[in-house]
Design a protein around this motif. Structure first.
Motif, PDB file in Angstrom:
ATOM      1  N   ILE A   1       1.613  -9.871 -13.030  1.00  0.00           N
ATOM      2  CA  ILE A   1       2.159  -9.604 -14.367  1.00  0.00           C
ATOM      3  C   ILE A   1       2.053 -10.863 -15.216  1.00  0.00           C
ATOM      4  CG2 ILE A   1       3.764  -7.803 -13.642  1.00  0.00           C
ATOM      5  CD1 ILE A   1       5.999  -9.895 -13.707  1.00  0.00           C
ATOM      6  N   GLU A   2       2.053 -10.642 -16.511  1.00  0.00           N
ATOM      7  CA  GLU A   2       2.028 -11.763 -17.441  1.00  0.00           C
ATOM      8  C   GLU A   2       3.468 -12.105 -17.807  1.00  0.00           C
ATOM      9  OE1 GLU A   2      -0.107 -13.101 -21.608  1.00  0.00           O
ATOM     10  OE2 GLU A   2      -0.465 -11.103 -20.786  1.00  0.00           O
ATOM     11  N   VAL A   3       3.816 -13.377 -17.686  1.00  0.00           N
ATOM     12  CA  VAL A   3       5.174 -13.823 -17.956  1.00  0.00           C
ATOM     13  C   VAL A   3       5.161 -14.988 -18.937  1.00  0.00           C
ATOM     14  CG1 VAL A   3       6.153 -13.062 -15.761  1.00  0.00           C
ATOM     15  CG2 VAL A   3       5.167 -15.331 -15.927  1.00  0.00           C
ATOM     16  N   ARG A   4       6.245 -15.091 -19.696  1.00  0.00           N
ATOM     17  CA  ARG A   4       6.457 -16.207 -20.613  1.00  0.00           C
ATOM     18  C   ARG A   4       7.680 -16.973 -20.134  1.00  0.00           C
ATOM     19  NH1 ARG A   4       7.423 -13.644 -25.221  1.00  0.00           N
ATOM     20  NH2 ARG A   4       5.223 -13.533 -25.713  1.00  0.00           N
ATOM     21  N   CYS A   5       7.570 -18.277 -20.119  1.00  0.00           N
ATOM     22  CA  CYS A   5       8.664 -19.128 -19.678  1.00  0.00           C
ATOM     23  C   CYS A   5       9.652 -19.306 -20.835  1.00  0.00           C
ATOM     24  CB  CYS A   5       8.110 -20.469 -19.224  1.00  0.00           C
ATOM     25  SG  CYS A   5       9.277 -21.410 -18.271  1.00  0.00           S
ATOM     26  N   LEU A   6      10.916 -18.991 -20.597  1.00  0.00           N
ATOM     27  CA  LEU A   6      11.933 -19.069 -21.639  1.00  0.00           C
ATOM     28  C   LEU A   6      12.602 -20.442 -21.708  1.00  0.00           C
ATOM     29  CD1 LEU A   6      13.606 -15.595 -21.081  1.00  0.00           C
ATOM     30  CD2 LEU A   6      11.906 -16.228 -22.802  1.00  0.00           C
TER      31      LEU A   6
ATOM     32  N   LEU B   1       6.065 -24.753 -15.157  1.00  0.00           N
ATOM     33  CA  LEU B   1       6.724 -23.776 -16.020  1.00  0.00           C
ATOM     34  C   LEU B   1       7.453 -24.509 -17.137  1.00  0.00           C
ATOM     35  CD1 LEU B   1       8.168 -21.301 -13.360  1.00  0.00           C
ATOM     36  CD2 LEU B   1       6.074 -21.073 -14.706  1.00  0.00           C
ATOM     37  N   LYS B   2       6.815 -24.553 -18.304  1.00  0.00           N
ATOM     38  CA  LYS B   2       7.406 -25.186 -19.481  1.00  0.00           C
ATOM     39  C   LYS B   2       7.770 -24.101 -20.479  1.00  0.00           C
ATOM     40  CE  LYS B   2       5.767 -29.015 -21.019  1.00  0.00           C
ATOM     41  NZ  LYS B   2       4.879 -30.006 -21.649  1.00  0.00           N
ATOM     42  N   LYS B   3       8.700 -24.408 -21.352  1.00  0.00           N
ATOM     43  CA  LYS B   3       9.172 -23.442 -22.340  1.00  0.00           C
ATOM     44  C   LYS B   3       7.999 -22.948 -23.191  1.00  0.00           C
ATOM     45  CE  LYS B   3      12.661 -22.710 -25.813  1.00  0.00           C
ATOM     46  NZ  LYS B   3      13.846 -23.224 -26.478  1.00  0.00           N
TER      47      LYS B   3
ATOM     48  N   ARG C   1      14.913 -12.246 -13.264  1.00  0.00           N
ATOM     49  CA  ARG C   1      16.324 -11.848 -13.230  1.00  0.00           C
ATOM     50  C   ARG C   1      17.253 -12.993 -13.609  1.00  0.00           C
ATOM     51  NH1 ARG C   1      16.556  -9.708  -7.592  1.00  0.00           N
ATOM     52  NH2 ARG C   1      14.671  -8.545  -7.584  1.00  0.00           N
ATOM     53  N   GLN C   2      16.850 -14.214 -13.295  1.00  0.00           N
ATOM     54  CA  GLN C   2      17.693 -15.380 -13.615  1.00  0.00           C
ATOM     55  C   GLN C   2      17.546 -15.815 -15.061  1.00  0.00           C
ATOM     56  OE1 GLN C   2      16.594 -18.383 -10.790  1.00  0.00           O
ATOM     57  NE2 GLN C   2      17.509 -17.305  -9.055  1.00  0.00           N
ATOM     58  N   GLY C   3      16.565 -15.248 -15.779  1.00  0.00           N
ATOM     59  CA  GLY C   3      16.403 -15.585 -17.174  1.00  0.00           C
ATOM     60  C   GLY C   3      15.482 -16.775 -17.429  1.00  0.00           C
ATOM     61  N   VAL C   4      14.765 -17.218 -16.396  1.00  0.00           N
ATOM     62  CA  VAL C   4      13.811 -18.327 -16.572  1.00  0.00           C
ATOM     63  C   VAL C   4      12.506 -17.803 -17.158  1.00  0.00           C
ATOM     64  CG1 VAL C   4      12.497 -20.114 -15.363  1.00  0.00           C
ATOM     65  CG2 VAL C   4      14.850 -19.632 -14.694  1.00  0.00           C
ATOM     66  N   LEU C   5      12.067 -16.651 -16.672  1.00  0.00           N
ATOM     67  CA  LEU C   5      10.823 -16.043 -17.142  1.00  0.00           C
ATOM     68  C   LEU C   5      11.113 -14.716 -17.830  1.00  0.00           C
ATOM     69  CD1 LEU C   5       8.521 -16.544 -14.007  1.00  0.00           C
ATOM     70  CD2 LEU C   5       8.589 -17.936 -16.071  1.00  0.00           C
ATOM     71  N   GLU C   6      10.175 -14.308 -18.673  1.00  0.00           N
ATOM     72  CA  GLU C   6      10.272 -13.023 -19.371  1.00  0.00           C
ATOM     73  C   GLU C   6       8.955 -12.288 -19.166  1.00  0.00           C
ATOM     74  OE1 GLU C   6      11.257 -11.691 -23.886  1.00  0.00           O
ATOM     75  OE2 GLU C   6       9.825 -13.331 -23.633  1.00  0.00           O
ATOM     76  N   HIS C   7       9.034 -11.037 -18.778  1.00  0.00           N
ATOM     77  CA  HIS C   7       7.851 -10.223 -18.571  1.00  0.00           C
ATOM     78  C   HIS C   7       7.266  -9.878 -19.938  1.00  0.00           C
ATOM     79  CE1 HIS C   7       5.982  -6.355 -16.660  1.00  0.00           C
ATOM     80  NE2 HIS C   7       5.080  -7.199 -17.087  1.00  0.00           N
ATOM     81  N   VAL C   8       6.006 -10.250 -20.141  1.00  0.00           N
ATOM     82  CA  VAL C   8       5.333  -9.988 -21.422  1.00  0.00           C
ATOM     83  C   VAL C   8       4.651  -8.638 -21.317  1.00  0.00           C
ATOM     84  CG1 VAL C   8       3.577 -10.754 -23.045  1.00  0.00           C
ATOM     85  CG2 VAL C   8       4.978 -12.433 -21.841  1.00  0.00           C
ATOM     86  N   LEU C   9       5.087  -7.708 -22.139  1.00  0.00           N
ATOM     87  CA  LEU C   9       4.476  -6.377 -22.164  1.00  0.00           C
ATOM     88  C   LEU C   9       3.465  -6.351 -23.307  1.00  0.00           C
ATOM     89  CD1 LEU C   9       7.718  -4.311 -21.703  1.00  0.00           C
ATOM     90  CD2 LEU C   9       6.032  -4.858 -19.959  1.00  0.00           C
ATOM     91  N   SER C  10       2.170  -6.291 -22.959  1.00  0.00           N
ATOM     92  CA  SER C  10       1.159  -6.306 -23.999  1.00  0.00           C
ATOM     93  C   SER C  10       0.563  -4.950 -24.243  1.00  0.00           C
ATOM     94  CB  SER C  10       0.052  -7.294 -23.641  1.00  0.00           C
ATOM     95  OG  SER C  10      -0.377  -7.130 -22.324  1.00  0.00           O
TER      96      SER C  10
END
Length: 155
Positions: free
Chosen positions: A107-112, A128-130, A146-155
């Motif tokens: 999956i594609e994820v964005r670091c929060l 993993l940088k912001k 789940r911990q809020g570090v990453l966000e699943h990017v839905l494209s």
């Protein structure tokens, strides 16, 4: 206390208090059942938190738990970890992964927020940088989502 005093009087001969004693006793039993149902519901919710957030609860949630509930959570966490180590061979089996069946393995994820280095199964490390985006194996990053570090990017 009033019921106990009335029971003493009823034993002495005041039979007119028996219905009042029974009514109060039924009210106490009902309140006890309601309280037990509430506590059991809280216990089920705390158990679900372990599956949703992992072994470390956010402070905002832990703040609203009593000391006994935190203790129960820790005992449940240890019991679940012991069971997961006992199944699945040498490494164990993490049952908390893939709560919903995955549609794809990557999956594609964005670091929060800045998290540091993250090691992927082939041994490479990713920083993993912001606001950085990565294409990672779902099972490796689901806990961080789940911990809020990453966000699943839905494209």
């Amino acid at each position: 206390e009033r019921n106990q005093a009335d029971v003493s009087e009823a034993k002495a001969g005041r039979t007119d208090l028996i219905f009042l004693i029974r009514f109060r006793h039924c009210c106490l039993l009902r309140n006890q059942r309601c309280l037990l149902a509430y506590l059991y519901d809280r216990l089920l919710r705390i158990r679900a938190l372990r599956w949703e957030y992992g072994s470390v609860l956010p402070n905002a949630i832990q703040f609203h738990m009593s000391a006994e509930e935190v203790e129960w959570f820790n005992r449940y966490k240890k019991s679940l970890a012991t069971y997961m180590r006992s199944v699945g061979g040498e490494e164990g089996l993490d049952l908390t992964q893939d709560i919903k069946p995955p549609k794809s393995l990557y999956i594609e994820v964005r670091c929060l927020r800045d998290h540091g280095e993250f090691e992927v199964e082939d041994g490479t490390t990713i920083l993993l940088k912001k606001n950085s985006q990565h294409f990672l194996p779902r099972w490796k990053c689901e806990q961080l989502i789940r911990q809020g570090v990453l966000e699943h990017v839905l494209s």
